[in-house]
Design a protein around this motif. Sequence first.
Motif, PDB file in Angstrom:
ATOM      1  N   UNK A   1       1.323  -8.688  -1.066  1.00 55.35           N
ATOM      2  CA  UNK A   1       1.994  -8.289  -0.778  1.00 55.35           C
ATOM      3  C   UNK A   1       1.977  -7.248  -2.449  1.00 55.35           C
ATOM      4  N   UNK A   2       1.878  -5.756  -1.968  1.00 50.05           N
ATOM      5  CA  UNK A   2       1.560  -5.246  -3.317  1.00 50.05           C
ATOM      6  C   UNK A   2       2.973  -5.196  -4.618  1.00 50.05           C
ATOM      7  N   UNK A   3       2.797  -5.230  -5.372  1.00 54.76           N
ATOM      8  CA  UNK A   3       3.531  -5.265  -6.317  1.00 54.76           C
ATOM      9  C   UNK A   3       4.588  -3.634  -5.794  1.00 54.76           C
ATOM     10  N   UNK A   4       5.865  -4.023  -5.544  1.00 52.34           N
ATOM     11  CA  UNK A   4       6.105  -2.285  -5.047  1.00 52.34           C
ATOM     12  C   UNK A   4       6.270  -1.254  -6.710  1.00 52.34           C
ATOM     13  N   UNK A   5       5.857  -0.120  -6.133  1.00 52.49           N
ATOM     14  CA  UNK A   5       6.186   1.577  -7.003  1.00 52.49           C
ATOM     15  C   UNK A   5       7.212   2.260  -7.234  1.00 52.49           C
ATOM     16  N   UNK A   6       7.793   2.265  -8.633  1.00 52.64           N
ATOM     17  CA  UNK A   6       9.335   3.031  -8.625  1.00 52.64           C
ATOM     18  C   UNK A   6       8.480   4.599  -8.588  1.00 52.64           C
ATOM     19  N   UNK A   7       8.944   5.501  -7.278  1.00 48.03           N
ATOM     20  CA  UNK A   7       8.868   6.565  -6.947  1.00 48.03           C
ATOM     21  C   UNK A   7      10.709   7.052  -7.707  1.00 48.03           C
ATOM     22  N   UNK A   8      11.577   6.522  -7.999  1.00 40.35           N
ATOM     23  CA  UNK A   8      13.297   7.032  -8.726  1.00 40.35           C
ATOM     24  C   UNK A   8      13.022   7.873  -9.938  1.00 40.35           C
ATOM     25  N   UNK A   9      13.263   9.516  -9.466  1.00 41.41           N
ATOM     26  CA  UNK A   9      14.732   9.338  -8.833  1.00 41.41           C
ATOM     27  C   UNK A   9      14.331  10.326  -7.351  1.00 41.41           C
ATOM     28  N   UNK A  10      12.915  10.023  -6.957  1.00 41.16           N
ATOM     29  CA  UNK A  10      11.792  10.619  -5.484  1.00 41.16           C
ATOM     30  C   UNK A  10      12.283  10.218  -4.350  1.00 41.16           C
ATOM     31  N   UNK A  11      12.323  10.933  -3.318  1.00 38.54           N
ATOM     32  CA  UNK A  11      13.147  10.036  -2.278  1.00 38.54           C
ATOM     33  C   UNK A  11      11.928  10.318  -1.194  1.00 38.54           C
ATOM     34  N   UNK A  12      11.295  11.073  -1.169  1.00 37.39           N
ATOM     35  CA  UNK A  12      10.167  11.535  -0.191  1.00 37.39           C
ATOM     36  C   UNK A  12       9.775  12.385  -0.971  1.00 37.39           C
ATOM     37  N   UNK A  13       8.456  13.142  -0.400  1.00 33.51           N
ATOM     38  CA  UNK A  13       7.563  13.608  -0.508  1.00 33.51           C
ATOM     39  C   UNK A  13       6.800  14.270   0.429  1.00 33.51           C
ATOM     40  N   UNK A  14       6.906  15.820   0.404  1.00 35.79           N
ATOM     41  CA  UNK A  14       6.587  16.655   0.960  1.00 35.79           C
ATOM     42  C   UNK A  14       5.093  17.789   0.743  1.00 35.79           C
ATOM     43  N   UNK A  15       4.336  17.537   1.657  1.00 38.86           N
ATOM     44  CA  UNK A  15       3.263  18.355   1.813  1.00 38.86           C
ATOM     45  C   UNK A  15       3.101  19.457   2.369  1.00 38.86           C
ATOM     46  N   UNK A  16       3.128  20.911   1.201  1.00 34.61           N
ATOM     47  CA  UNK A  16       2.669  22.291   1.693  1.00 34.61           C
ATOM     48  C   UNK A  16       1.342  22.655   1.808  1.00 34.61           C
ATOM     49  N   UNK A  17       1.830  23.694   3.004  1.00 39.20           N
ATOM     50  CA  UNK A  17      -0.027  23.839   3.430  1.00 39.20           C
ATOM     51  C   UNK A  17       0.829  25.312   4.107  1.00 39.20           C
ATOM     52  N   UNK A  18      -0.311  26.582   4.355  1.00 38.02           N
ATOM     53  CA  UNK A  18      -0.914  27.607   4.563  1.00 38.02           C
ATOM     54  C   UNK A  18      -0.139  27.435   6.190  1.00 38.02           C
ATOM     55  N   UNK A  73      -0.178   7.867   3.797  1.00 34.57           N
ATOM     56  CA  UNK A  73       0.484   7.081   4.165  1.00 34.57           C
ATOM     57  C   UNK A  73      -0.409   5.490   3.741  1.00 34.57           C
ATOM     58  N   UNK A  74      -0.911   5.372   4.259  1.00 33.40           N
ATOM     59  CA  UNK A  74      -2.030   4.231   4.064  1.00 33.40           C
ATOM     60  C   UNK A  74      -1.881   4.063   2.590  1.00 33.40           C
ATOM     61  N   UNK A  75      -2.623   4.570   1.952  1.00 30.36           N
ATOM     62  CA  UNK A  75      -2.497   4.535   0.457  1.00 30.36           C
ATOM     63  C   UNK A  75      -1.098   4.580  -0.559  1.00 30.36           C
ATOM     64  N   UNK A  76      -0.019   4.928  -0.140  1.00 33.22           N
ATOM     65  CA  UNK A  76       0.549   4.149  -0.133  1.00 33.22           C
ATOM     66  C   UNK A  76       1.366   2.678   0.446  1.00 33.22           C
ATOM     67  N   UNK A  77       1.067   2.772   1.114  1.00 38.89           N
ATOM     68  CA  UNK A  77       1.688   1.411   1.542  1.00 38.89           C
ATOM     69  C   UNK A  77       0.815   0.410   0.997  1.00 38.89           C
ATOM     70  N   UNK A  78      -0.271   0.124   1.177  1.00 36.58           N
ATOM     71  CA  UNK A  78      -0.719  -0.863   0.757  1.00 36.58           C
ATOM     72  C   UNK A  78      -1.020  -0.679  -1.198  1.00 36.58           C
ATOM     73  N   UNK A  79      -0.508   0.270  -1.648  1.00 32.68           N
ATOM     74  CA  UNK A  79      -0.213   0.531  -3.185  1.00 32.68           C
ATOM     75  C   UNK A  79       1.721   0.017  -3.305  1.00 32.68           C
ATOM     76  N   UNK A  80       2.307  -0.375  -2.152  1.00 32.67           N
ATOM     77  CA  UNK A  80       3.918  -0.422  -2.540  1.00 32.67           C
ATOM     78  C   UNK A  80       4.618   0.202  -2.520  1.00 32.67           C
ATOM     79  N   UNK A  81       4.061   2.131  -2.767  1.00 28.42           N
ATOM     80  CA  UNK A  81       4.939   2.766  -2.936  1.00 28.42           C
ATOM     81  C   UNK A  81       5.692   3.478  -1.549  1.00 28.42           C
ATOM     82  N   UNK A  82       7.475   2.939  -1.217  1.00 28.91           N
ATOM     83  CA  UNK A  82       8.228   3.281  -0.317  1.00 28.91           C
ATOM     84  C   UNK A  82       8.612   4.649  -0.529  1.00 28.91           C
ATOM     85  N   UNK A  83       7.433   5.837  -0.170  1.00 27.40           N
ATOM     86  CA  UNK A  83       7.682   6.628  -0.140  1.00 27.40           C
ATOM     87  C   UNK A  83       7.000   7.707   0.971  1.00 27.40           C
ATOM     88  N   UNK A  84       8.578   8.587   1.862  1.00 28.55           N
ATOM     89  CA  UNK A  84       8.035   8.936   3.134  1.00 28.55           C
ATOM     90  C   UNK A  84       7.887  10.226   2.910  1.00 28.55           C
TER      91      UNK A  84
END
Length: 376
Positions: A1-18, A73-84
Motif C-alpha cells: 500500500x502507498x504511504x498515505x498522503x495528507x490533504x488536511x485541512x481539505x476533506x473533498x475536491x470539487x471538479x467544477x466545469x462548464x 480517483x485512480x491517481x489519488x487511490x494509487x498514491x494514498x490520497x484519501x480525498x473524495x
Amino acid sequence: MPEALDSTPYDALLLLSFGGPEGPDDVVPFLENVTKGRGIPKERLKEVGQHYFLFGGVSPINDQNRALLDALRKDFADHGLDLPVYWGNRNWAPYLTDTLRELVRDGHRRILTLATSAYASYSGCRQYRENLADSLAALEAEGLELPRIDKLRHYFNHPGFVRPMIDGVLQSLAQLPEDVRESAQLAFTTHSIPTAAADTSGTVEEHGEGGAYVAQHLDVARLIADAVAEETGVADRPWQLVYQSRSGAPHIPWLEPDICDHLEERHEAGAAAVVMVPIGFVSDHMEVLYDLDTEATAKAAELGLPVARSATVGADPRFAAAIRDLVQERARAERGEDVSPCFLGALGPSHDLCPVGCCPARTPKPAAAGVDSPYA
C-alpha cells in the motif's frame, strides 16, 4: 500500500466545469442557461445550437469530465490520497448547487475546487468564483451549514499540463506527410475573449494590453515550441498564438487573429503545413470538435493546406498527477508548511487566493474562494 498522503485541512475536491447537453432535447435549455439574462430569443438559440445538432445534440465535455474524474480517483487511490472527488457544472447537470448540497450533507466542510480552465480570465476564473458564491447563498437560504471553499491555483504552467501537450504536437507532426513535416508551422489556439476582458485579466499589477490571459498563453506556447524544437531538431519553426470560438457582437473588439484567418494568411505566405495546438482547452469539447476539427479543418482543405490538430490534455495520467501535486501543495500551505510550487516557464506559480481587482466582473458580484469572498 502507498504511504498515505495528507490533504488536511481539505476533506473533498470539487471538479467544477462548464457542462454541456447530452441529447438533442437538451441543446436549447442548455443554451438558455448559458445566455441567461441576455434576452436571446429561442429561435436564435436554435440557430446557435446547430453546432451541437451536427453531433447529435451531444457535447463531449461531460463524458470527458467523467473520464477525468476516473483518472483523478485512480491517481489519488494509487498514491494514498484519501480525498473524495465530486463534480458540479455551471450550465448543466450535475449542477453546482446540487453538488455542493450533496457535499454538505456528506459532511464535508473544507473543499478544494479544480476548475476546468487553466488560465486567468473573467470567464475562466472569476465567473466560476461567482457561481460558487451564488450556490453558497442558495445553501445559506436553505439553512445548511456552509463549507469553506478554496480554489486551486492556475495550472497553465505545471509540467503535468504542459508535457502532454508537447507530446501531442510531436504526434501530430508525425501524422503529417513526410515532405512537409520539418517545415510545418504551429498555431497555438485558445478561446477569443473581448480585448477589454483580456486587458483586465489577472491581478491589478498584470493588467495592461492582453493582461495575464495573453501572457500566460504566450508563456505556454513558448515552452511547447522550445521543447518541440529540441526534440525534433528543427530550430526556428514559426509559431503564433491565435484565437477561436468568438461569440460576441461584431462591434466589440475581441482577441485576434481567428484561426481560419490565420490559416489563410499562412497559406498565402507559402506555409507548407500547420499543426493546430489547442493550448487553451483542457479537453476536446465542442469548441475543439467544431471550431478546429470541423470549421478550421474544412478551411485548410479548401486552401489545400495540410493541417493536423494535436490533442488536449484531457484525462492524461500526468495531468491527474499534477492535480494531486497541486492539492498537496495547497494543503501544505494551509497547514503553514514550506511549499516549493512546481512550474515551468518565466511567469512563476500563480497565486493561491485571487486578490481584489483580479479579473474584475462586468457588473460587481460576490465571488467565493478569493480575498474578497463573503464566505471566508
